[in-house]
Design an enzyme around this catalytic site. Structure first.
Site, PDB file in Angstrom:
ATOM      1  N   TYR A 142     -50.209  94.070 117.621  1.00 39.55           N
ATOM      2  CA  TYR A 142     -51.645  93.674 118.000  1.00 39.55           C
ATOM      3  C   TYR A 142     -52.140  92.589 117.151  1.00 39.55           C
ATOM      4  CZ  TYR A 142     -52.300  98.215 120.730  1.00 39.55           C
ATOM      5  OH  TYR A 142     -51.904  98.849 121.446  1.00 39.55           O
ATOM      6  N   LYS A 193     -39.159 103.544 117.156  1.00 41.97           N
ATOM      7  CA  LYS A 193     -38.530 103.355 118.356  1.00 41.97           C
ATOM      8  C   LYS A 193     -37.189 102.585 117.701  1.00 41.97           C
ATOM      9  CE  LYS A 193     -37.449 102.957 122.743  1.00 41.97           C
ATOM     10  NZ  LYS A 193     -36.864 104.120 123.586  1.00 41.97           N
ATOM     11  N   ASP A 225     -40.688 107.978 122.761  1.00 42.31           N
ATOM     12  CA  ASP A 225     -40.770 108.432 123.978  1.00 42.31           C
ATOM     13  C   ASP A 225     -40.645 109.882 124.065  1.00 42.31           C
ATOM     14  OD1 ASP A 225     -38.122 107.468 122.975  1.00 42.31           O
ATOM     15  OD2 ASP A 225     -37.259 106.915 124.783  1.00 42.31           O
ATOM     16  N   ASP A 249     -52.024 103.836 119.105  1.00 43.12           N
ATOM     17  CA  ASP A 249     -53.216 103.856 120.192  1.00 43.12           C
ATOM     18  C   ASP A 249     -52.830 104.695 121.219  1.00 43.12           C
ATOM     19  OD1 ASP A 249     -55.056 102.672 121.461  1.00 43.12           O
ATOM     20  OD2 ASP A 249     -54.294 100.713 121.736  1.00 43.12           O
ATOM     21  N   ASP A 253     -54.670 108.681 122.167  1.00 42.57           N
ATOM     22  CA  ASP A 253     -55.341 109.039 123.249  1.00 42.57           C
ATOM     23  C   ASP A 253     -54.946 110.059 124.066  1.00 42.57           C
ATOM     24  OD1 ASP A 253     -57.090 107.010 122.628  1.00 42.57           O
ATOM     25  OD2 ASP A 253     -57.324 106.274 124.959  1.00 42.57           O
TER      26      ASP A 253
END
Ligand code: NAD
Length: 368
Positions: A142, A193, A225, A249, A253
């Site tokens: 980001y 990852k 994943d 992020d 959620d």
């Protein structure tokens, strides 16, 4: 010791839910020995309307000087047409996070027994759920350069973002996560990852190095994943999760929905010394603003997180969290968590009920 708290109520339902959190803090001050002083300033659309910028210099200076910031929510359709840098979220919240160096985002996902039915998963999967997600907040894809939309020699447009983490950035978020794990059941899952992304190969290495300082904490690694799948398949296997900015992020959620309503979930964003900004995970909800419909519990629980993580007052935090459990136990519900057989209450009635429940703790001599 007196603590200095800056209150930024913001826009939409922000001022309504903040008023309820302030009632709760006032009650702790009056009846339970809390010693804090509260200052107020403008942020977001309200600040833009007043002085042409969503983060006035005076607000920033107060935020830098205080011990903790309580933040409501900012934004709304009124300001959607402004240039990006003047829009409330982009122009107030993001600079506050970076100016205050708030690199660690703590987001609990907790299912209250009384709200199990509000989750999108089966009751047996979420009953007793209590996860803390620690998300890196100021680095990674980001923020890293290069970024942008360029035009290649062929004339085709190319969108570019960069995933970059330094050892220092990884180590400091890992330390925060291990410290959080030490205060809970000493179980930490690091999500990366590393089978594809070199930056997260380093992430895993540095998290493992940091683990040496916390031998009591059981550390596990999962690929993102798999972590997403496990969060829906068997969420209670997790206690503390630490991960990168983007993975955090998304996963936070996802996890928040396991626990029912967006109106129930607080969050903390912390710097290296434990100073923090505390806010509900939801936005300014312009669709229900001014109607007395907003659930103030996420805001009140954000104040509880502030007492625990920045002000070093876990007993006061426990008091507030117990009072919230008590009002839920009494069957009081704002409209977002209302189900058949429970009593619908307004924003301020919910805040009043939490204050009453705090008073009952004194009367019953309840252990905070
Ligand atoms: P939102 O979280 O404000 O609302 C989503 C839905 O949840 C709405 O239906 C709303 O009524 C409901 N809701 C949210 N909080 C609630 C509460 N406490 N009680 C009951 N219901 C609640 O998200 P959105 O609609 O996507 O965004 C609205 C505005 O908020 C936008 O301007 C957005 O930019 C801003 N926003 C701000 C923040 C922040 O300040 N941190 C975060 C997200 C969105």
């Amino acid at each position: 010791m007196s603590h200095n708290v800056l209150v930024l109520a913001g826009d939409g339902i922000g001022p309504e839910i903040m008023a309820e959190a302030e009632k709760v803090l006032a009650c702790l001050t009056r009846d339970h020995g809390l010693d804090i002083s509260m200052d107020h300033a403008l942020a977001g659309g309200a600040a833009y309307d007043d002085c042409g910028t969503p983060l006035p210099e005076e607000t920033l200076q107060k935020a830098l000087a205080c011990d903790a910031v309580l933040f409501g929510a900012v934004g709304g359709p009124k300001w959607d047409g402004l240039p990006r840098e003047l829009r409330p979220e982009r122009g107030a919240l993001l600079p506050l996070r970076s100016e205050l160096a708030l690199f660690a985002n703590l987001r609990p996902a907790l299912t209250y027994p009384q709200l199990v039915a509000a989750s999108s998963l089966k009751p047996e999967l979420v009953s007793g759920l209590d996860i803390m997600i620690v998300r890196e907040l100021t680095g990674g894809i980001y923020f890293a350069e290069p970024r942008g939309i360029n035009t290649a020699e062929s004339g085709e447009r190319v969108g570019i973002n960069t995933l970059r983490y330094t050892e220092t950035e990884i180590r400091r978020i890992a330390h925060t996560a291990f410290r959080v794990a030490m205060q809970r059941v000493k179980r930490l899952c690091s999500v990366d990852k590393e089978n594809v992304l070199e930056a997260t190969v380093l992430w895993r290495e540095v998290v493992m190095e940091t683990a040496a300082g916390y031998p009591e904490v059981e550390l596990q690694h999962l690929l993102v994943d798999n972590a997403a799948m496990q969060l829906v398949r068997r969420p209670k296997q997790f206690d503390v999760i630490v991960t990168t900015n983007m993975f955090g992020d998304i996963l936070s959620d996802l996890a928040s929905m396991l626990s029912g309503s967006i109106g129930m979930l607080p969050s903390a964003s912390l710097d290296e010394n434990g100073k923090g900004l505390y806010e509900p995970i939801h936005g300014s909800a312009p669709d229900i603003a001014g109607k007395g419909l907003a659930n103030p519990l996420a805001m009140i629980l954000s104040a509880a997180m502030m007492l625990r993580w920045s002000l070093g007052l876990p007993e006061q935090a426990d008091r507030v969290e117990n009072a919230v459990k008590s009002v839920l136990e009494q069957g009081l519900r704002t409209v977002d968590i209302h189900t058949q057989g429970t009593e619908k209450v307004s924003t301020s009635q919910m805040g009043d009920a939490v204050v009453r429940a705090l008073g009952e703790q004194t009367i019953n001599g309840m252990q905070a």
